[in-house]
Design an enzyme around this catalytic site. Structure first.
Site, mmCIF file in Angstrom:
data_model
loop_
_atom_site.group_PDB
_atom_site.id
_atom_site.type_symbol
_atom_site.label_atom_id
_atom_site.label_comp_id
_atom_site.label_asym_id
_atom_site.label_seq_id
_atom_site.Cartn_x
_atom_site.Cartn_y
_atom_site.Cartn_z
ATOM 1 C CB THR A 137 8.439 16.849 92.238
ATOM 2 O OG1 THR A 137 7.631 16.741 92.931
ATOM 3 C CG2 THR A 137 8.408 16.281 91.016
ATOM 4 C CG HIS A 138 12.602 12.262 94.516
ATOM 5 N ND1 HIS A 138 13.303 11.232 93.969
ATOM 6 C CD2 HIS A 138 12.737 11.380 95.924
ATOM 7 C CE1 HIS A 138 13.726 10.085 94.226
ATOM 8 N NE2 HIS A 138 13.553 10.295 95.557
HETATM 9 C C1 GAR Z 1 6.862 11.818 89.739
HETATM 10 O O1 GAR Z 1 6.412 11.234 91.049
HETATM 11 C C2 GAR Z 1 7.985 12.602 89.473
HETATM 12 O O2 GAR Z 1 8.386 12.579 91.260
HETATM 13 C C3 GAR Z 1 9.032 11.545 89.633
HETATM 14 O O3 GAR Z 1 8.694 10.726 88.269
HETATM 15 C C4 GAR Z 1 7.178 11.144 88.099
HETATM 16 C C5 GAR Z 1 6.715 11.489 86.749
HETATM 17 O O4 GAR Z 1 5.334 12.088 86.543
HETATM 18 N N1 GAR Z 1 10.683 12.060 89.074
HETATM 19 C C6 GAR Z 1 11.535 10.914 90.502
HETATM 20 O O5 GAR Z 1 11.628 9.602 90.343
HETATM 21 C C7 GAR Z 1 12.794 11.398 89.715
HETATM 22 N N2 GAR Z 1 13.817 10.977 90.679
HETATM 23 P P1 GAR Z 1 5.230 12.479 85.615
HETATM 24 O O6 GAR Z 1 5.787 12.100 84.392
HETATM 25 O O7 GAR Z 1 3.547 11.597 86.017
HETATM 26 O O8 GAR Z 1 4.800 14.094 86.351
#
Ligand code: GAR
Length: 204
Positions: free
Chosen positions: A112-113
């Site tokens: 997920t990005h």
């Molecule tokens: C999420 O928004 C995900 O898409 C991003 O990190 C966050 C993690 O949140 N990932 C990236 O940027 C990867 N390139 P979380 O730890 O609260 O699930």
């Protein structure tokens, strides 16, 4: 008879709010997926605490413990394989998965990005979108290939950029949408609703 739930391993580097959303969903028997293990590259990742609080097994595979990226990648694949996953979900995992990992779990790794790919790939999708001045950004769930956020797109949702947004406020609004999207996609993939034809992906 209810078919057995798909076994899901989640990779995290950060707070783990996407993981928490999956853990909230997996309790329902008709969700079709169960998180059986959580792995991180960082022993301090909040997502590991989220997993432990839910009674899910965790493991840490730190790049600094290995001679090079390829050795780390193989070790990560070995640690994931312990859980015999049907699906691997990279949810805020801030490392590139290498060739040996991806060949081991071919076609079964999703990421997920926090941007509308192919715009703004990489580690700073929210910051880069804001700096560019887009009025609409969002989130993307996609299959992982060897590139940086280049795999076939499964699903996307748009989020409007507000005039007074900063990186934190925009990311929080994206994450609210992202969590729901990821849960929906993981459930549908687990229930066998994914059809892949080259770069074209359909969820049944
Ligand atoms: C999420 O928004 C995900 O898409 C991003 O990190 C966050 C993690 O949140 N990932 C990236 O940027 C990867 N390139 P979380 O730890 O609260 O699930």
């Amino acid at each position: 008879m209810v078919p057995p739930a798909a076994r899901v391993v989640v990779l995290v580097s950060g707070a783990g709010s996407n993981l928490a959303a999956l853990l909230a969903a997996h309790a329902a028997p008709d969700f079709g997926a169960r998180v059986v293990g959580v792995l991180s590259d960082d022993p301090g990742a909040g997502g590991l605490d989220v997993a432990r609080a839910a009674g899910v097994a965790t493991a840490v595979v730190r790049p600094s413990d290995f001679a090079d990226r390829a050795a780390w990648d193989r070790a990560l694949a070995d640690a994931v394989a312990v859980f015999s996953p049907t699906l691997v979900v990279s949810a805020g995992f801030m490392r590139i998965l290498g060739a040996s990992f991806l060949s081991r779990f071919a076609g079964r790794v999703i990421n997920t990005h926090p941007a509308l790919l192919p715009a703004f790939p990489g580690a700073h999708g929210v910051r880069d979108a804001l700096a560019y001045g887009v009025r609409v950004t969002g989130c993307t769930v996609h299959l992982v290939d060897e590139g940086v956020d280049t795999g076939p797109i499964i699903a996307q949702r748009a989020v409007e950029v507000l005039d007074d947004d900063d990186e934190t406020s925009l990311h929080e609004r994206i994450k609210t949408v992202e969590r729901a999207l990821l849960v929906d996609v993981v459930g549908r993939v687990a229930r066998g609703d994914l059809a892949v034809d080259g770069r074209r992906v359909r969820l049944g």
